[in-house]
Design a protein around this motif. Structure first.
Motif, PDB file in Angstrom:
ATOM      1  N   ARG A  50       0.850  -1.194   0.000  1.00 21.08           N
ATOM      2  CA  ARG A  50       0.000   0.000   0.000  1.00 21.08           C
ATOM      3  C   ARG A  50       0.881   1.238   0.000  1.00 21.08           C
ATOM      4  O   ARG A  50       1.756   1.387   0.851  1.00 21.08           O
ATOM      5  N   ASP A  51       0.681   2.091  -0.969  1.00 26.53           N
ATOM      6  CA  ASP A  51       1.419   3.346  -1.082  1.00 26.53           C
ATOM      7  C   ASP A  51       0.572   4.431  -0.426  1.00 26.53           C
ATOM      8  O   ASP A  51      -0.452   4.841  -0.974  1.00 26.53           O
ATOM      9  N   ASN A 166      -2.921   2.955  -4.907  1.00 30.26           N
ATOM     10  CA  ASN A 166      -1.508   3.101  -5.254  1.00 30.26           C
ATOM     11  C   ASN A 166      -1.318   3.888  -6.544  1.00 30.26           C
ATOM     12  O   ASN A 166      -0.415   4.730  -6.656  1.00 30.26           O
ATOM     13  N   MET A 167      -2.157   3.590  -7.533  1.00 28.38           N
ATOM     14  CA  MET A 167      -2.042   4.255  -8.822  1.00 28.38           C
ATOM     15  C   MET A 167      -2.194   5.757  -8.696  1.00 28.38           C
ATOM     16  O   MET A 167      -1.419   6.532  -9.270  1.00 28.38           O
ATOM     17  N   LEU A 168      -3.175   6.212  -7.922  1.00 31.65           N
ATOM     18  CA  LEU A 168      -3.428   7.642  -7.784  1.00 31.65           C
ATOM     19  C   LEU A 168      -2.291   8.337  -7.042  1.00 31.65           C
ATOM     20  O   LEU A 168      -1.848   9.417  -7.440  1.00 31.65           O
ATOM     21  N   VAL A 169      -1.811   7.736  -5.967  1.00 30.83           N
ATOM     22  CA  VAL A 169      -0.705   8.333  -5.215  1.00 30.83           C
ATOM     23  C   VAL A 169       0.532   8.457  -6.101  1.00 30.83           C
ATOM     24  O   VAL A 169       1.232   9.473  -6.083  1.00 30.83           O
ATOM     25  N   GLN A 170       0.791   7.423  -6.893  1.00 27.45           N
ATOM     26  CA  GLN A 170       1.947   7.471  -7.794  1.00 27.45           C
ATOM     27  C   GLN A 170       1.737   8.469  -8.920  1.00 27.45           C
ATOM     28  O   GLN A 170       2.662   9.185  -9.315  1.00 27.45           O
ATOM     29  N   ALA A 171       0.516   8.547  -9.450  1.00 30.28           N
ATOM     30  CA  ALA A 171       0.214   9.510 -10.513  1.00 30.28           C
ATOM     31  C   ALA A 171       0.444  10.938 -10.007  1.00 30.28           C
ATOM     32  O   ALA A 171       1.023  11.772 -10.717  1.00 30.28           O
ATOM     33  N   CYS A 175       3.366  13.820 -11.046  1.00 29.21           N
ATOM     34  CA  CYS A 175       3.045  15.213 -11.381  1.00 29.21           C
ATOM     35  C   CYS A 175       3.749  16.201 -10.455  1.00 29.21           C
ATOM     36  O   CYS A 175       3.545  17.416 -10.551  1.00 29.21           O
ATOM     37  N   GLY A 176       4.573  15.678  -9.539  1.00 22.39           N
ATOM     38  CA  GLY A 176       5.305  16.538  -8.616  1.00 22.39           C
ATOM     39  C   GLY A 176       4.545  16.898  -7.361  1.00 22.39           C
ATOM     40  O   GLY A 176       4.862  17.900  -6.702  1.00 22.39           O
ATOM     41  N   TYR A 177       3.557  16.049  -6.995  1.00 19.36           N
ATOM     42  CA  TYR A 177       2.687  16.358  -5.862  1.00 19.36           C
ATOM     43  C   TYR A 177       2.865  15.402  -4.680  1.00 19.36           C
ATOM     44  O   TYR A 177       3.077  14.200  -4.867  1.00 19.36           O
ATOM     45  N   TYR A 178       2.737  15.972  -3.480  1.00 17.85           N
ATOM     46  CA  TYR A 178       2.631  15.197  -2.244  1.00 17.85           C
ATOM     47  C   TYR A 178       1.137  15.001  -1.974  1.00 17.85           C
ATOM     48  O   TYR A 178       0.387  15.979  -1.944  1.00 17.85           O
ATOM     49  N   THR A 179       0.706  13.767  -1.784  1.00 13.73           N
ATOM     50  CA  THR A 179      -0.708  13.501  -1.503  1.00 13.73           C
ATOM     51  C   THR A 179      -0.954  13.637  -0.003  1.00 13.73           C
ATOM     52  O   THR A 179      -0.282  12.988   0.803  1.00 13.73           O
ATOM     53  N   ILE A 180      -1.918  14.470   0.346  1.00 13.52           N
ATOM     54  CA  ILE A 180      -2.160  14.833   1.747  1.00 13.52           C
ATOM     55  C   ILE A 180      -3.550  14.370   2.192  1.00 13.52           C
ATOM     56  O   ILE A 180      -4.553  14.711   1.558  1.00 13.52           O
TER      57      ILE A 180
END
Length: 263
Positions: A50-51, A166-171, A175-180
């Motif tokens: 899990r990412d 996982n796919m969304l966090v990696q996508a 794009c240069g984003y930290y997922t919060i």
């Protein structure tokens, strides 16, 4: 006839050295590629089952962050900005493309006040049902809107509905984003009243150093509750900062709860 190389230790050593040189050369090339990748985000939970996004941050400082999902409502946003200014608090606003399109002057005002601008997708869809390319499109459309309006290159992303895979966090990372995400939920969207919002924020069992608090700009009682939330948190000794001043950039690791640690 004797084979001169058979069981020859010098030959074995030479072969080992050659293999080592090849391996080190490959590692160096790959390493350089990562090192000079602009705005590279390196996190040690890549490759796990899990990412995870960032739910909270490990810190010795009494800091936490107020965040507002901004997908609807305008007048409430004005009130929220006034209250934040009154108490000298900087927050983070995760905005959708639709809201940005309807409220460009409000976006400029949020930026001018020194708050973080965050990406909440273009259309507030359930992005786990989209393809990787569609997810990137949802993220980058908002990115370009904000860049055009304010000149800011955003790097903070919150998935609509808090749904991710996982796919969304990696996508987002691509794009240069930290997922919060968040570890303290005000439940303000349930319209239980201002006292309920204050209690769920200030007396939450998950509240602590490095917490990320979820609020909504368009929830009915949020403006009325916000001052109580701010005062209650300050009374507990917390400094309220935007996400950009709370999370670690670059290399970091995340534990199984989504807590971010400096690597």
């Amino acid at each position: 006839m004797d084979n001169k190389n058979e069981n020859n230790p010098v030959s074995d050593i030479t072969l080992f050295v050659k293999i080592g040189i090849v391996v080190l050369t490959v590692m160096a090339v790959v390493g350089l590629g990562v090192k000079f990748l602009p705005n590279a985000i390196t996190v040690s939970n890549i490759g796990r089952k899990r990412d995870l996004p960032i739910y909270s941050v490990e810190t010795d400082e009494n800091k936490l962050a107020l965040t507002f999902d901004t997908a609807w409502g305008f007048e409430d946003t004005e009130k929220i900005l006034e209250i934040l200014e009154k108490h000298d608090v900087k927050a983070t606003f995760f905005m959708t493309g639709e809201w940005i399109g309807k409220n460009p002057e409000a976006v400029k005002k949020i930026a001018a006040a020194g708050h973080d601008l965050g990406n909440h997708s273009e259309n507030h869809k359930q992005m786990t049902r989209l393809s990787e390319e569609q997810c990137k499109d949802e993220i980058m459309k908002v990115h370009k809107r904000i860049k055009k309006l304010t000149g800011v290159d955003m790097d903070l992303f919150r998935p609509p509905y808090g749904e991710y895979n996982n796919m969304l966090v990696q996508a987002a990372r691509d794009c240069g984003y930290y997922t919060i995400q968040w570890n303290v939920d005000s439940k303000d969207w349930k319209d239980y009243g201002p006292d309920s919002i204050v209690k769920k924020c200030v007396e939450n069992k998950n509240l602590g150093k490095g917490s990320i608090i979820l609020l909504h700009n368009g929830a009915k009682y949020t403006p009325e509750a916000l001052e109580g939330v701010i005062l209650g948190l300050k009374e507990k000794g917390y400094e309220l900062v935007p996400i950009s001043q709370l999370i670690y950039k670059g290399e970091y690791r995340i534990d199984q709860t989504g807590r971010q640690y400096k690597k």
